[in-house]
Design a protein around this motif. Sequence first.
Motif, PDB file in Angstrom:
ATOM      1  N   THR A 299       0.839  -1.193   0.000  1.00 38.24           N
ATOM      2  CA  THR A 299       0.000   0.000   0.000  1.00 38.24           C
ATOM      3  C   THR A 299       0.873   1.241   0.000  1.00 38.24           C
ATOM      4  N   TYR A 300       0.505   2.202  -0.858  1.00 41.95           N
ATOM      5  CA  TYR A 300       1.251   3.454  -0.987  1.00 41.95           C
ATOM      6  C   TYR A 300       0.341   4.627  -0.660  1.00 41.95           C
ATOM      7  N   ASP A 301       0.884   5.584   0.078  1.00 37.91           N
ATOM      8  CA  ASP A 301       0.137   6.759   0.508  1.00 37.91           C
ATOM      9  C   ASP A 301       0.643   7.995  -0.225  1.00 37.91           C
ATOM     10  N   TRP A 317      -4.526  10.235  -0.300  1.00 33.19           N
ATOM     11  CA  TRP A 317      -5.198   8.967  -0.621  1.00 33.19           C
ATOM     12  C   TRP A 317      -4.163   7.844  -0.682  1.00 33.19           C
ATOM     13  N   SER A 318      -4.660   6.611  -0.824  1.00 29.53           N
ATOM     14  CA  SER A 318      -3.798   5.431  -0.861  1.00 29.53           C
ATOM     15  C   SER A 318      -4.233   4.490  -1.974  1.00 29.53           C
ATOM     16  N   THR A 320      -3.081   0.277  -3.661  1.00 29.24           N
ATOM     17  CA  THR A 320      -2.350  -0.964  -3.370  1.00 29.24           C
ATOM     18  C   THR A 320      -1.946  -1.638  -4.671  1.00 29.24           C
TER      19      THR A 320
END
Length: 323
Positions: A299-301, A317-318, A320
């Motif tokens: 997961t990347y923010d 936002w995030s 995956t």
Amino acid sequence: MTIRLLTLGIAACLALTGCDLLFGTGEDPLGLGDDDDNGSSSRFAALDATCDSLALAGDGDPAATDEQLEMAERLNCYRQVAGITEAELHPILSQAAQSHADYAAANDEFSHGESNTEHEHYTGNTARDRIIAAGWPYDSFVETVAEVMTRQQGGASPTRAVDKWMESVYHRAPLMIPELTAIGAGAAGTFDVMNTVSPWAAAEARFARYPAAGQEDVTTAWDSDWEIPDPAPDQGDIGLPVTLSTISGPAGGGLIVESTSLTGPDGAVPFRQLDPANDGLLMRTVALVPTEVYAAGATYDVHITGTLDGVAFDEAWSFTTAD
């Protein structure tokens, strides 16, 4: 199928006037011999399944060809995933896009311009000329025109054309303006063409985020060498670019970015930032271009702050990546 992303040009954008954004994709002009479309089916498998499950709005053009409908539906799948309004396929814009695709195929001429003014499919030298010739009531004070174009050796492929545009930076930008007035599509021979008309301003600020908030199965890698200008010079495979696109009026101050961050499971992700302050091709978009491939199943923010026409915004936002 070999395909190369190629930004062909941009017309001057002046205050209170329209601007033609001319983007295209084409077969490997530098002879690199690398086929970026290898594995396309698997790379887009998750998105294919998502698009198949969505109920898309009416196309707006009852006389549209299968290829035109396919291109519009694929774009609207991306736009629905991003949580923005679907774009209407308009017969006038499709007439202009189809005429240019027919011209390009008949003359084997990969260009946004049309040099043979005597040809039966000639309808104007620029995208703006062609939509006006088709009957679009263009008003440069309130709207702007963009055109994206592909050339694929295996033949026109509307779905994959949109997929390749959406993987990139410069080609994605005009397709993710939150409120497109209308789009037009055309396909002939090895060419796919899409025209867009967007307003300069909206009643309220809206943003399009891609990869989208909560999106899963995002591809971990994209080969930046296949877009010109290369958004990540001296890099090959990198993470999929992250973009935030919006509407703003050229007289309102535009998009000003103040802070950006991209964070993954191992902390901050290095990226190259492109926005209106350092890139004249991105008038209403900020792009974070990772300089390394994403980790799988991670997961990347994303966090971007700034002002739009003088009003502060804070977008976080995030997403995956695929396993």
